[in-house]
Design an enzyme around this catalytic site. Structure first.
Site, mmCIF file in Angstrom:
data_model
loop_
_atom_site.group_PDB
_atom_site.id
_atom_site.type_symbol
_atom_site.label_atom_id
_atom_site.label_comp_id
_atom_site.label_asym_id
_atom_site.label_seq_id
_atom_site.Cartn_x
_atom_site.Cartn_y
_atom_site.Cartn_z
ATOM 1 N N ALA A 33 0.850 -1.213 0.000
ATOM 2 C CA ALA A 33 0.000 0.000 0.000
ATOM 3 C C ALA A 33 0.876 1.251 0.000
ATOM 4 O O ALA A 33 0.573 2.249 -0.666
ATOM 5 C CB ALA A 33 -0.924 -0.006 1.214
ATOM 6 N N TYR A 35 3.984 1.420 -1.188
ATOM 7 C CA TYR A 35 4.590 1.507 -2.523
ATOM 8 C C TYR A 35 3.581 2.179 -3.468
ATOM 9 O O TYR A 35 3.922 3.130 -4.190
ATOM 10 C CB TYR A 35 4.965 0.113 -3.048
ATOM 11 C CG TYR A 35 5.594 0.153 -4.430
ATOM 12 C CD1 TYR A 35 4.804 0.199 -5.580
ATOM 13 C CD2 TYR A 35 6.982 0.198 -4.589
ATOM 14 C CE1 TYR A 35 5.369 0.285 -6.842
ATOM 15 C CE2 TYR A 35 7.553 0.277 -5.844
ATOM 16 C CZ TYR A 35 6.737 0.320 -6.975
ATOM 17 O OH TYR A 35 7.300 0.423 -8.227
ATOM 18 N N ASP A 36 2.332 1.682 -3.455
ATOM 19 C CA ASP A 36 1.298 2.208 -4.363
ATOM 20 C C ASP A 36 1.049 3.699 -4.113
ATOM 21 O O ASP A 36 0.856 4.469 -5.063
ATOM 22 C CB ASP A 36 -0.018 1.425 -4.184
ATOM 23 C CG ASP A 36 0.152 -0.034 -4.587
ATOM 24 O OD1 ASP A 36 -0.681 -0.873 -4.193
ATOM 25 O OD2 ASP A 36 1.176 -0.336 -5.275
ATOM 26 N N SER A 81 21.457 -24.152 -26.019
ATOM 27 C CA SER A 81 20.639 -25.091 -25.256
ATOM 28 C C SER A 81 21.625 -25.900 -24.416
ATOM 29 O O SER A 81 22.835 -25.710 -24.528
ATOM 30 C CB SER A 81 19.882 -25.999 -26.217
ATOM 31 O OG SER A 81 20.815 -26.539 -27.121
ATOM 32 N N LYS A 115 16.623 -25.600 -12.623
ATOM 33 C CA LYS A 115 16.380 -25.297 -14.035
ATOM 34 C C LYS A 115 14.922 -24.865 -14.171
ATOM 35 O O LYS A 115 14.011 -25.681 -14.120
ATOM 36 C CB LYS A 115 16.647 -26.522 -14.896
ATOM 37 C CG LYS A 115 16.550 -26.244 -16.400
ATOM 38 C CD LYS A 115 17.084 -27.412 -17.233
ATOM 39 C CE LYS A 115 17.001 -27.115 -18.718
ATOM 40 N NZ LYS A 115 15.582 -26.901 -19.179
ATOM 41 N N LYS A 290 27.231 -25.765 -13.844
ATOM 42 C CA LYS A 290 28.180 -25.085 -14.734
ATOM 43 C C LYS A 290 29.531 -25.040 -14.053
ATOM 44 O O LYS A 290 29.622 -24.745 -12.856
ATOM 45 C CB LYS A 290 27.737 -23.645 -15.016
ATOM 46 C CG LYS A 290 26.439 -23.563 -15.776
ATOM 47 C CD LYS A 290 26.034 -22.120 -16.040
ATOM 48 C CE LYS A 290 24.806 -22.102 -16.912
ATOM 49 N NZ LYS A 290 24.322 -20.733 -17.173
ATOM 50 N N LYS A 314 18.184 -33.654 -15.449
ATOM 51 C CA LYS A 314 16.714 -33.579 -15.439
ATOM 52 C C LYS A 314 16.106 -34.458 -14.356
ATOM 53 O O LYS A 314 16.694 -35.479 -13.963
ATOM 54 C CB LYS A 314 16.166 -34.012 -16.813
ATOM 55 C CG LYS A 314 16.705 -33.260 -17.998
ATOM 56 C CD LYS A 314 16.355 -31.790 -18.019
ATOM 57 C CE LYS A 314 14.963 -31.497 -18.508
ATOM 58 N NZ LYS A 314 14.732 -31.568 -19.934
#
Ligand SMILES: Cc1ccc2cc(C(N)=O)cc(O)c2n1
Length: 323
Positions: A33, A35-36, A81, A115, A290, A314
């Site tokens: 509220a 923030y708004d 990919s 992932k 990675k 996976k």
């Protein structure tokens, strides 16, 4: 101060700082509220003094005129990919191949991450300003979805801090959290519109809207996972240091990401994420490992379209959600 230009700057900085706390640190500073309220104050000030509007103002996230079509974008660095590993044995083989190719006997440090099952997107920042967003497409050519990406609150319109790269290309995943997906399908049902089969399709459909007001109405989130182009900044030596830099610049990086020392640590991470899977807010379909050191990533290079230095491990396929 009663200088409207300083007022506007101060409101923008306040809102951008609160967004950083909310999206990147996952630690909101104020209730929505509040923030708004400040957002509306900035909106009113900009309505009164239109020339105070800047491209990075939080009020400039929702485009207006729908596009006729998407422009094509050529990825200067191909969006790759990932090769897959389906069991532990393939993961041991992956690590063995790497150590042999690098001709090292030491244990390799990897960066491990969930992932995300969303849509890969590239964000280009020049002098800290978001100048272009593109889908992965076929890895070489994607679609220019800049106006749509600007509607995603966790995509910063401007990099945080004064010491930012001249040019930075960030890669990451746009996802639709489960809660938002259910609500969207409930609204689609109400309106007699087609239902989305799963959050990934809903995210793709929402990002590839020609009318960015529709995109703005969809619950999309962005998680950065790598950088492609970098100019005017010393390249970090490791993937983990690069992710820390992305967070400092205001990009959201998945909080589950860890550095893992060797294969046993990777398998523990895999098990941990698999157990967490049904409690996560978004769909994942495995984990990604990675090699952490960039000099080793460069030595290892790529095989056809996939890097030798990365692999996706996976999960067993989840029973398909029946909508
Ligand atoms: C190089 C590469 C390619 C695809 C990726 C995809 C994801 C993902 N879907 O979360 C994460 C990564 O770090 C990726 N990294």
């Amino acid at each position: 101060n009663n200088d409207p230009s300083l007022q506007a700057q101060s409101l923008r900085d306040q809102l951008n700082d609160w967004s950083y706390r909310y999206y990147v640190q996952d630690d909101p500073a104020v209730p929505d509220a509040e923030y708004d309220r400040v957002f509306r104050a900035l909106k009113d000030l900009e309505a009164q003094y239109p020339d105070l509007v800047t491209a990075d103002s939080p009020t400039q996230r929702v485009g207006d005129v729908p596009l006729d079509a998407f422009e094509q974008v050529q990825h200067e660095v191909p969006m790759l990919s990932l090769d897959n590993a389906f069991d532990d044995e393939e993961l041991w083989a992956f690590d063995k191949r790497i150590r042999e190719r690098l001709d090292v006997s030491e244990i390799i440090d990897y960066v491990a991450e969930p992932k995300l099952d969303g849509l890969a997107v590239s964000l280009l920042y020049e002098n800290g300003e978001l100048v272009r967003a593109a889908t992965r497409g076929d890895g070489q050519t994607g679609e220019n979805i800049t106006v749509n990406a600007r509607t995603i609150r966790s995509v910063p319109l401007k990099l945080r801090g004064n010491d930012v790269p001249k040019r930075l290309e960030v890669r990451g995943e746009v996802v639709m959290p489960h809660a938002g997906f259910e609500e969207l399908n409930a609204r689609q049902q109400e309106a007699g519109l087609k239902l989305f089969a799963n959050p990934r399709n809903a995210a793709a459909g929402s990002l590839r809207q020609l009318d960015s007001r529709i995109t703005a109405s969809r619950p999309l989130e962005f998680y950065a996972y790598s950088m492609a182009q970098l100019e005017g900044w010393e390249h970090p030596p490791t993937h983990s240091a690069m992710l820390d830099a992305l967070r400092d610049w205001g990009l959201r990086v998945n909080p589950e990401i860890r550095v893992c020392h060797g294969v046993e640590a990777l398998l523990r991470f895999y098990q941990g994420i698999l157990e967490k899977r049904e409690h996560l807010d978004y769909d994942i379909d495995g984990v990604v490992y990675k090699v952490n050191r960039f000099d080793w990533q460069d030595d290892l290079g790529f095989v056809s379209r996939a890097p030798r230095w990365a692999i996706a491990h996976k999960f067993p396929a989840q029973e398909e959600l029946t909508v």
